[in-house]
Design a protein around this motif. Structure first.
Motif, PDB file in Angstrom:
ATOM      1  N   SER A  14      -3.551  -6.624   7.827  1.00 20.76           N
ATOM      2  CA  SER A  14      -3.325  -7.470   8.989  1.00 20.76           C
ATOM      3  C   SER A  14      -2.641  -8.782   8.598  1.00 20.76           C
ATOM      4  O   SER A  14      -1.790  -9.298   9.331  1.00 20.76           O
ATOM      5  CB  SER A  14      -4.658  -7.761   9.692  1.00 20.76           C
ATOM      6  N   ALA A  15      -3.016  -9.326   7.419  1.00 20.93           N
ATOM      7  CA  ALA A  15      -2.436 -10.589   6.962  1.00 20.93           C
ATOM      8  C   ALA A  15      -0.936 -10.478   6.730  1.00 20.93           C
ATOM      9  O   ALA A  15      -0.191 -11.447   6.896  1.00 20.93           O
ATOM     10  CB  ALA A  15      -3.130 -11.038   5.679  1.00 20.93           C
ATOM     11  N   PHE A  16      -0.474  -9.270   6.384  1.00 20.47           N
ATOM     12  CA  PHE A  16       0.944  -9.084   6.098  1.00 20.47           C
ATOM     13  C   PHE A  16       1.725  -8.475   7.256  1.00 20.47           C
ATOM     14  O   PHE A  16       2.892  -8.800   7.463  1.00 20.47           O
ATOM     15  CB  PHE A  16       1.113  -8.200   4.854  1.00 20.47           C
ATOM     16  N   PHE A  17       1.087  -7.586   7.998  1.00 21.08           N
ATOM     17  CA  PHE A  17       1.842  -6.820   8.990  1.00 21.08           C
ATOM     18  C   PHE A  17       1.294  -6.934  10.416  1.00 21.08           C
ATOM     19  O   PHE A  17       1.690  -6.189  11.293  1.00 21.08           O
ATOM     20  CB  PHE A  17       1.881  -5.341   8.575  1.00 21.08           C
ATOM     21  N   GLY A  18       0.365  -7.867  10.635  1.00 18.74           N
ATOM     22  CA  GLY A  18      -0.165  -8.076  11.969  1.00 18.74           C
ATOM     23  C   GLY A  18      -1.279  -7.104  12.309  1.00 18.74           C
ATOM     24  O   GLY A  18      -1.714  -6.291  11.478  1.00 18.74           O
ATOM     25  N   GLU A  19      -1.747  -7.175  13.519  1.00 18.52           N
ATOM     26  CA  GLU A  19      -2.867  -6.346  13.949  1.00 18.52           C
ATOM     27  C   GLU A  19      -2.470  -4.898  14.173  1.00 18.52           C
ATOM     28  O   GLU A  19      -3.309  -4.004  14.129  1.00 18.52           O
ATOM     29  CB  GLU A  19      -3.470  -6.921  15.252  1.00 18.52           C
ATOM     30  N   GLU A  20      -1.199  -4.652  14.449  1.00 20.52           N
ATOM     31  CA  GLU A  20      -0.784  -3.277  14.725  1.00 20.52           C
ATOM     32  C   GLU A  20      -0.892  -2.423  13.459  1.00 20.52           C
ATOM     33  O   GLU A  20      -0.872  -2.919  12.348  1.00 20.52           O
ATOM     34  CB  GLU A  20       0.654  -3.238  15.266  1.00 20.52           C
ATOM     35  N   ARG A  21      -0.981  -1.135  13.665  1.00 23.88           N
ATOM     36  CA  ARG A  21      -1.131  -0.201  12.545  1.00 23.88           C
ATOM     37  C   ARG A  21       0.129  -0.235  11.678  1.00 23.88           C
ATOM     38  O   ARG A  21       1.239  -0.154  12.181  1.00 23.88           O
ATOM     39  CB  ARG A  21      -1.349   1.220  13.077  1.00 23.88           C
ATOM     40  N   GLU A  22      -0.066  -0.349  10.395  1.00 24.78           N
ATOM     41  CA  GLU A  22       1.050  -0.471   9.452  1.00 24.78           C
ATOM     42  C   GLU A  22       1.410   0.929   8.968  1.00 24.78           C
ATOM     43  O   GLU A  22       0.756   1.516   8.117  1.00 24.78           O
ATOM     44  CB  GLU A  22       0.621  -1.377   8.280  1.00 24.78           C
ATOM     45  N   SER A  23       2.475   1.477   9.552  1.00 27.89           N
ATOM     46  CA  SER A  23       2.772   2.897   9.357  1.00 27.89           C
ATOM     47  C   SER A  23       3.460   3.205   8.033  1.00 27.89           C
ATOM     48  O   SER A  23       3.474   4.347   7.591  1.00 27.89           O
ATOM     49  CB  SER A  23       3.662   3.398  10.506  1.00 27.89           C
ATOM     50  N   THR A  24       4.047   2.207   7.390  1.00 28.87           N
ATOM     51  CA  THR A  24       4.780   2.489   6.151  1.00 28.87           C
ATOM     52  C   THR A  24       3.863   2.757   4.962  1.00 28.87           C
ATOM     53  O   THR A  24       4.303   3.269   3.944  1.00 28.87           O
ATOM     54  CB  THR A  24       5.713   1.321   5.804  1.00 28.87           C
ATOM     55  N   GLY A  25       2.602   2.386   5.068  1.00 22.53           N
ATOM     56  CA  GLY A  25       1.660   2.621   3.973  1.00 22.53           C
ATOM     57  C   GLY A  25       1.866   1.719   2.779  1.00 22.53           C
ATOM     58  O   GLY A  25       1.447   2.038   1.668  1.00 22.53           O
ATOM     59  N   THR A  26       2.502   0.553   2.992  1.00 17.93           N
ATOM     60  CA  THR A  26       2.814  -0.351   1.879  1.00 17.93           C
ATOM     61  C   THR A  26       1.551  -0.836   1.178  1.00 17.93           C
ATOM     62  O   THR A  26       1.471  -0.821  -0.054  1.00 17.93           O
ATOM     63  CB  THR A  26       3.626  -1.557   2.389  1.00 17.93           C
ATOM     64  N   VAL A  27       0.561  -1.277   1.954  1.00 21.20           N
ATOM     65  CA  VAL A  27      -0.668  -1.811   1.361  1.00 21.20           C
ATOM     66  C   VAL A  27      -1.371  -0.751   0.530  1.00 21.20           C
ATOM     67  O   VAL A  27      -1.876  -1.026  -0.569  1.00 21.20           O
ATOM     68  CB  VAL A  27      -1.601  -2.370   2.455  1.00 21.20           C
ATOM     69  N   LEU A  28      -1.399   0.465   1.026  1.00 24.82           N
ATOM     70  CA  LEU A  28      -2.039   1.551   0.285  1.00 24.82           C
ATOM     71  C   LEU A  28      -1.313   1.807  -1.033  1.00 24.82           C
ATOM     72  O   LEU A  28      -1.945   2.045  -2.063  1.00 24.82           O
ATOM     73  CB  LEU A  28      -2.067   2.826   1.137  1.00 24.82           C
ATOM     74  N   ARG A  29      -0.001   1.728  -1.019  1.00 26.01           N
ATOM     75  CA  ARG A  29       0.765   1.902  -2.270  1.00 26.01           C
ATOM     76  C   ARG A  29       0.483   0.771  -3.241  1.00 26.01           C
ATOM     77  O   ARG A  29       0.447   0.972  -4.463  1.00 26.01           O
ATOM     78  CB  ARG A  29       2.272   2.005  -1.961  1.00 26.01           C
ATOM     79  N   TRP A  30       0.282  -0.454  -2.717  1.00 30.25           N
ATOM     80  CA  TRP A  30      -0.107  -1.571  -3.577  1.00 30.25           C
ATOM     81  C   TRP A  30      -1.415  -1.256  -4.286  1.00 30.25           C
ATOM     82  O   TRP A  30      -1.547  -1.433  -5.494  1.00 30.25           O
ATOM     83  CB  TRP A  30      -0.286  -2.844  -2.745  1.00 30.25           C
ATOM     84  N   LEU A  31      -2.383  -0.816  -3.494  1.00 32.13           N
ATOM     85  CA  LEU A  31      -3.722  -0.598  -4.034  1.00 32.13           C
ATOM     86  C   LEU A  31      -3.756   0.564  -5.027  1.00 32.13           C
ATOM     87  O   LEU A  31      -4.581   0.584  -5.939  1.00 32.13           O
ATOM     88  CB  LEU A  31      -4.719  -0.348  -2.898  1.00 32.13           C
TER      89      LEU A  31
END
Length: 256
Positions: A14-31
């Motif tokens: 949410s801090a990076f991409f807002g409240e909407e669902r982040e469909s690109t999966g960027t955060v998951l790839r980070w983790l």
């Protein structure tokens, strides 16, 4: 970012991409370690100033620039000027203590001899290591092979204290490879000195690893301060009978 700000994955997203669902999966790839979180991403994408400002200090640490094999001399001199101040008796090292890169209260003293790499080693932490690397790289640019070898020795001594910082601890092997690369920039140093990986690892993960002299244990025999084990090895000259090139080559390969 997660541990510093006590966030869960959804809050970070949410801090990076807002409240909407982040469909690109960027955060998951980070983790999962499949994609790197870059400085520009944190600076330009993060929507919460507290998180953004709190983490940029790690990205902007000069240590990455100092360990870059493509570092230019002008960049190095600019960094040195940033961490040296003029006093009535000449220039001295001056480092600022921060939350992420603190200076031990027992070590927060001025280092008046600019080339005193032992004092920088005793300063410890990220700052002491950075100071020694500045001296090492300067010796490299100035073609001062003897100084480079001596500073490289103290760079290895300071390396475990640097890696004990929680932001660098898990990647200590990667930092060691960068340090080895700097060692090999000068041929003489590459042939004389090398890391003792076993001792380096032991000092990084030890419960305590004091670098300042008055915290070292004393010898029960002569009551002198006992310095931590040296995390480097130096080449010893072969015996006089070892004169053939083949024998010397084998001796060198055994050491390094």
């Amino acid at each position: 970012m997660l541990s510093d700000n006590h966030l869960c994955r959804r809050e970070l997203q949410s801090a990076f991409f807002g409240e909407e669902r982040e469909s690109t999966g960027t955060v998951l790839r980070w983790l999962k370690g499949k994609q790197t979180v870059s400085e520009s991403t944190v600076e330009n994408t993060c929507k919460i100033p507290r998180i953004r400002d709190h983490n940029l200090e790690v990205f902007q640490s000069p240590v990455f620039q100092l360990l870059d094999k493509n570092l230019r001399k002008t960049e190095l001199l600019s960094l040195i000027n940033k961490y040296q101040i003029s006093t009535n008796i000449g220039y001295t090292w001056s480092f600022t203590s921060t939350e992420k890169f603190p200076i031990d209260n027992d070590c927060s003293y001025l280092i008046y001899a600019i080339e005193d790499s032992d004092a920088l080693f005793q300063l410890g932490g990220v700052h002491g290591f950075m100071g020694i690397i500045m001296l090492t790289r300067l010796a490299e640019f100035n073609n001062e092979s003897t100084k480079h070898c001596l500073f490289m020795r103290d760079a290895y001594r300071a390396f475990p204290a640097f890696c004990r910082n929680r932001y660098f601890k898990k990647r200590w092997k990667d930092f060691l490879m960068l340090l080895l690369d700097i060692q090999n920039h000068v041929y003489t140093t590459s042939q004389i000195i090398g890391p003792n990986i076993e001792i380096i690892k032991k000092q990084i993960f030890a419960k305590h690893h004091p670098t300042i002299r008055h915290k070292w244990p004393r010898s029960p025999i002569d009551y002198r301060f006992m310095e931590p084990e040296k995390p480097y090895v130096t080449a010893s000259l072969p015996a006089l009978s070892m004169t053939s090139k083949t024998t010397l080559f084998k001796h060198e390969k055994r050491l390094f």
